[in-house]
Design a protein around this motif. Structure first.
Motif, short mmCIF file in Angstrom:
data_model
loop_
_atom_site.label_atom_id
_atom_site.label_comp_id
_atom_site.label_asym_id
_atom_site.label_seq_id
_atom_site.Cartn_x
_atom_site.Cartn_y
_atom_site.Cartn_z
N GLY A 313 29.74 40.19 46.23
CA GLY A 313 29.87 39.69 44.87
C GLY A 313 30.18 40.79 43.87
O GLY A 313 31.00 40.61 42.95
N ALA A 314 29.55 41.96 44.03
CA ALA A 314 29.81 43.07 43.12
C ALA A 314 31.24 43.57 43.24
O ALA A 314 31.89 43.90 42.24
CB ALA A 314 28.82 44.20 43.39
N VAL A 315 31.76 43.62 44.48
CA VAL A 315 33.15 44.05 44.67
C VAL A 315 34.11 43.04 44.07
O VAL A 315 35.15 43.41 43.50
CB VAL A 315 33.42 44.27 46.17
N ARG A 316 33.78 41.76 44.16
CA ARG A 316 34.65 40.75 43.54
C ARG A 316 34.65 40.90 42.02
O ARG A 316 35.69 40.67 41.37
CB ARG A 316 34.20 39.35 43.94
N GLU A 317 33.51 41.27 41.43
CA GLU A 317 33.50 41.54 39.99
C GLU A 317 34.36 42.75 39.65
O GLU A 317 35.06 42.76 38.64
CB GLU A 317 32.06 41.77 39.51
N LEU A 318 34.31 43.79 40.50
CA LEU A 318 35.19 44.93 40.28
C LEU A 318 36.65 44.52 40.34
O LEU A 318 37.47 44.97 39.53
CB LEU A 318 34.93 46.00 41.36
N SER A 319 37.00 43.67 41.31
CA SER A 319 38.39 43.24 41.43
C SER A 319 38.83 42.42 40.22
O SER A 319 39.98 42.50 39.79
CB SER A 319 38.57 42.42 42.72
N GLY A 320 37.89 41.64 39.66
CA GLY A 320 38.24 40.86 38.49
C GLY A 320 38.50 41.71 37.27
O GLY A 320 39.27 41.33 36.38
N ALA A 321 37.86 42.88 37.20
CA ALA A 321 38.06 43.77 36.06
C ALA A 321 39.22 44.74 36.25
O ALA A 321 39.52 45.53 35.35
CB ALA A 321 36.78 44.56 35.79
N ALA A 322 39.87 44.73 37.42
CA ALA A 322 40.96 45.67 37.69
C ALA A 322 42.20 45.29 36.90
O ALA A 322 42.38 44.14 36.49
CB ALA A 322 41.26 45.69 39.18
N ILE A 324 45.24 45.38 38.10
CA ILE A 324 46.23 44.76 38.98
C ILE A 324 45.51 43.72 39.84
O ILE A 324 44.28 43.76 39.95
CB ILE A 324 46.92 45.81 39.88
N PRO A 325 46.23 42.79 40.44
CA PRO A 325 45.56 41.82 41.32
C PRO A 325 44.93 42.52 42.52
O PRO A 325 45.59 43.31 43.22
CB PRO A 325 46.72 40.90 41.74
N VAL A 326 43.67 42.23 42.76
CA VAL A 326 42.94 42.80 43.90
C VAL A 326 42.36 41.65 44.69
O VAL A 326 41.62 40.82 44.16
CB VAL A 326 41.82 43.76 43.43
N TYR A 327 42.68 41.60 45.97
CA TYR A 327 42.22 40.52 46.85
C TYR A 327 41.09 41.07 47.72
O TYR A 327 41.21 42.14 48.33
CB TYR A 327 43.36 40.01 47.72
#
Length: 429
Positions: A313-322, A324-327
């Motif tokens: 979940g924490a990594v998904r929050e990081l990806s949301g704040a990036a 560029i698109p992060v999957y």
């Protein structure tokens, strides 16, 4: 690059499909190339050992033994023991070359300074032990395997053996016709995979023993103590980090929040044209800025959403704040130890920061996978590549952070991309 690809034969044995992989063929090649090395060694040991056994048997039976024979055999045994460190040089060199058939991992080669070191260093006597292993125990194990293969081959060809006029003894039964031999032939065919597995298991055991004896890295005891010391330091750091986080969160942060609230109330009571209004407003803004800074400090110690949401979940929050698109692909299963979660989180955070700053990428992908040996974290982007740890401290700092928990960091970043950062963190199931 897949996280579950076995790196050596012993790891391949744990896979259900290892009999269909190239590893059994590599194991058979390893066993076959052992024969030219172990054969002469076993003959030499037999020439020396057989007379010694005969003399010991004579002594056991209380029969007299001539002194010249005892002296001669003693001298021969001492010569063999004295020449073993020298003979083991060639044997160890050949074995290190052959070991790559079943275990491509790097093998540290010890450095000896002169002939005296061959008789005084532990690494040299480990090579001697490996030489005696090849000449003594390995031929016995190979002979047992050969007898099992011969027995199985007899079962398979028993229908053709029984086609003659004479009866044939198969195991403990006498058969007269090919029809009687068919069940034995079927059993022999069914035993072929088991024999292949047994051969692979023998090769894996021999390779494991060879690696243990021939690895010339630093003293094992010292390495174990360094590993324990590093583990204690990591545990102490984690305990101190949690104490600082608790003190900041429960002590300084509430008091600073109260101060900010009091300054805000004071601004409401002071007229705008008062001489104290401007300094009070500046103090209020500084207090709010300090609140933000303190939250960032606490966040840097251990992100709150990592505690609340877990690593995925924490990594998904990081990806949301990036930017560029992060999957994100996460397959973790059981909960992870806190130190592993924290390390993995900061690896992803720093890697995505590097992607945003340097990679000129259009997309990135984060993979979190739980393997048999631990946690595998992969961050891949489609940027320009050519990442070099020597040009900055970011990747070096990541490698140091990963090494602190006994993990390792691998980097693939050819010019033009893509860049792949792979981190393996030990975390037994």
């Amino acid at each position: 690059m897949t996280p579950d690809v076995p790196l050596h034969l012993a790891a391949a044995l744990r896979r259900r499909d290892h009999l269909l992989s190239p590893w059994p063929w590599r194991a058979l090649a390893y066993l076959a190339t052992t024969l030219p090395v172990a054969g002469p060694l076993s003959i030499g040991l037999l020439v020396v050992g057989a007379p010694l056994v005969a003399v010991l048997n004579t002594v056991r039976q209380d029969r007299p033994v001539e002194l010249p024979i005892v002296v001669f055999l003693t001298v021969v045994a001492l010569l063999v023991l004295a020449s073993a460190p020298v003979v083991s040089i060639a044997v160890a060199a050949v074995e290190r070359w052959r070991l790559r058939l079943v275990d491509p991992r790097p093998l540290h080669r010890p450095r000896f300074t002169g002939l005296v070191a061959r008789y005084t260093s532990a690494a040299a006597w480990r090579e001697v032990g490996h030489t005696f292993l090849l000449g003594g125990l390995v031929p016995l194990a190979y002979w047992l395997l050969f007898m099992l293969v011969l027995l199985d081959g007899t079962l398979i060809v028993s229908p053709w053996l029984a086609s003659g006029n004479d009866p044939v003894i198969v195991v403990w039964t006498t058969i007269d016709t090919p029809r009687q031999a068919i069940p034995y032939a079927a059993v022999g065919v069914l035993c072929v995979p088991a024999l292949v597995y047994l051969a692979v298991l023998l090769a894996a055991g021999q390779a494991t023993a060879a690696r243990w004896l021939l690895d010339g890295s630093a003293d094992t005891t010292a390495l174990r103590e360094v590993t324990r010391s590093r583990a204690r330091l990591v545990d102490a750091y984690e305990a101190e980090r949690r104490r600082i986080e608790r003190d900041v969160h429960d002590g300084a942060q509430p008091r600073l929040t109260s101060l900010t609230l009091q300054l805000g109330l004071a601004r409401l009571d002071v007229p705008d044209d008062s001489p104290a209004a401007r300094p009070l407003a500046v103090a209020h803004e500084q207090a709010k800025g300090l609140m933000v800074t303190l939250r960032q400090i606490v966040q840097g110690i251990r992100p709150q959403h990592l505690t609340e949401l877990g690593l995925a979940g924490a990594v998904r929050e990081l990806s949301g704040a990036a930017t560029i698109p992060v999957y994100v692909h996460a397959d973790l299963g059981q909960p992870l130890p806190e130190v592993v979660e924290t390390t993995a989180y900061f690896v992803v955070s720093e890697s995505l920061g590097n992607v945003a700053r340097h990679a000129h990428a259009g997309r990135a992908e984060v993979r979190l996978t739980r393997s048999a040996g631990g946690l595998v974290v992969e961050i891949e982007d489609d940027g320009c590549g050519d990442a070099d740890p020597a040009r900055g401290s970011g990747l070096t700092g990541l490698a140091d952070r990963v090494a602190a928990v006994d993990g390792r960091l691998l980097l693939s970043s050819p010019p033009g991309g893509p860049t792949l950062v792979r981190v393996e963190l030990p975390c037994p199931r």
